[in-house]
Design an enzyme around this catalytic site. Structure first.
Site, PDB file in Angstrom:
ATOM      1  N   HIS A  83      -8.292  -4.522  -0.907  1.00 33.82           N
ATOM      2  CA  HIS A  83      -7.005  -3.893  -0.597  1.00 33.82           C
ATOM      3  C   HIS A  83      -6.126  -4.792   0.268  1.00 33.82           C
ATOM      4  O   HIS A  83      -4.899  -4.681   0.238  1.00 33.82           O
ATOM      5  CB  HIS A  83      -7.251  -2.547   0.093  1.00 33.82           C
ATOM      6  CG  HIS A  83      -6.053  -1.646   0.106  1.00 33.82           C
ATOM      7  ND1 HIS A  83      -5.517  -1.113  -1.053  1.00 33.82           N
ATOM      8  CD2 HIS A  83      -5.279  -1.191   1.114  1.00 33.82           C
ATOM      9  CE1 HIS A  83      -4.456  -0.372  -0.740  1.00 33.82           C
ATOM     10  NE2 HIS A  83      -4.288  -0.400   0.562  1.00 33.82           N
ATOM     11  N   ASP A 122     -10.350  -3.535  -5.145  1.00 35.04           N
ATOM     12  CA  ASP A 122      -9.733  -2.600  -4.192  1.00 35.04           C
ATOM     13  C   ASP A 122     -10.476  -1.261  -4.223  1.00 35.04           C
ATOM     14  O   ASP A 122     -10.513  -0.600  -5.261  1.00 35.04           O
ATOM     15  CB  ASP A 122      -8.258  -2.404  -4.589  1.00 35.04           C
ATOM     16  CG  ASP A 122      -7.449  -1.666  -3.527  1.00 35.04           C
ATOM     17  OD1 ASP A 122      -8.024  -0.807  -2.830  1.00 35.04           O
ATOM     18  OD2 ASP A 122      -6.243  -1.953  -3.413  1.00 35.04           O
ATOM     19  N   SER A 125       0.827  -1.201   0.000  1.00 37.29           N
ATOM     20  CA  SER A 125       0.000   0.000   0.000  1.00 37.29           C
ATOM     21  C   SER A 125       0.871   1.265   0.000  1.00 37.29           C
ATOM     22  O   SER A 125       1.631   1.464  -0.942  1.00 37.29           O
ATOM     23  CB  SER A 125      -0.958  -0.081   1.199  1.00 37.29           C
ATOM     24  OG  SER A 125      -1.916   0.934   1.162  1.00 37.29           O
TER      25      SER A 125
HETATM   26  C1  MLT Z   1      -1.354   6.006  -0.081  1.00 36.54           C
HETATM   27  O1  MLT Z   1      -1.682   6.983   0.563  1.00 36.54           O
HETATM   28  O2  MLT Z   1      -0.174   5.699  -0.313  1.00 36.54           O
HETATM   29  C2  MLT Z   1      -2.463   5.168  -0.617  1.00 36.54           C
HETATM   30  O3  MLT Z   1      -3.688   5.843  -0.485  1.00 36.54           O
HETATM   31  C3  MLT Z   1      -2.491   3.841   0.067  1.00 36.54           C
HETATM   32  C4  MLT Z   1      -2.722   3.985   1.548  1.00 36.54           C
HETATM   33  O4  MLT Z   1      -1.773   4.166   2.271  1.00 36.54           O
HETATM   34  O5  MLT Z   1      -3.885   3.893   1.986  1.00 36.54           O
END
Ligand code: MLT
Length: 202
Positions: free
Chosen positions: A184, A153, A103
């Site tokens: 996700h 996701d 992520s």
């Molecule tokens: C981010 O902010 O890098 C993306 O939205 C993924 C997350 O951290 O939720």
């Protein structure tokens, strides 16, 4: 003193590549150690904690909203993290690591590939999206990249992930992109793909 709070585990099998473990939003340097041991047994593990706090949750760069990034900060933080990797390689005697990011950690790893390609020998990007609206010109020849995305996701539209895969491929990386029937969170299939990809690593 190295420039990030981090955990380090030395290699028990020096033939395995070192891993740079990059947690998701709200995680920390402890989160992915177990995953790292499972997917590449014997690898050295280098696991920093992101320096940004969003409502108390560590991250690797600032965002304006979910999925909307502060791109100046993405660039600054990707360079800062690449500098840390260089310091840690010296301190611990490591080859260039393979990033394993989830992520937010996958997004900073993608930015590092684009801005500081020498800092990583490859990357496993789990639930990554395009980190910069303009992909810098970069040569990723010889770098292996595994991407796993969730077709369901809610944070990352499937075609955003596909665009990232395409731009890494265009830069010369050897990209394997899997679109999984999941959201996700990581699934058992992610794990299986990671184990297989690392086992194939020369
Ligand atoms: C981010 O902010 O890098 C993306 O939205 C993924 C997350 O951290 O939720």
């Amino acid at each position: 003193e190295l420039s990030f709070i981090h955990r380090f585990e030395p290699a028990s099998d020096p033939s395995r590549p070192p891993l740079l473990l990059l947690h998701g939003t709200g995680g920390d340097e402890n989160d992915l150690l177990g995953l790292g041991r499972t997917i590449s047994p014997g690898s050295a593990l280098l696991s920093p904690r992101g320096k940004i706090l969003e409502n108390g949750m560590p991250r690797f760069f600032r965002r304006l909203a979910e999925g909307v990034f502060d791109e100046a900060d993405v660039k600054f933080r990707a360079n800062e993290l690449a500098d840390f990797v260089a310091e840690a390689r010296k301190a611990y005697g490591l080859k260039a690591p393979v990033a394993v990011g989830f992520s937010n950690g996958a997004n900073i790893a993608a930015a590092m590939l684009m801005l500081r390609p020498e800092s990583l020998s490859g990357a496993a990007l789990l639930r990554a999206m395009v980190p910069l609206s303009e992909t810098p010109k970069v040569d990723l020849a010889g770098k292996r990249v595994l991407m796993t995305s969730g077709a369901l996701d809610p944070i990352i539209p499937a075609d955003n992930a596909k665009r990232l895969a395409a731009s890494l491929r265009e830069a010369g990386a050897e990209v394997q992109h899997h679109m999984l029937p999941t959201g996700h969170n990581l699934s058992q299939t992610d794990l299986q793909l990671l184990v297989k990809w690392f086992a194939e690593q020369g």
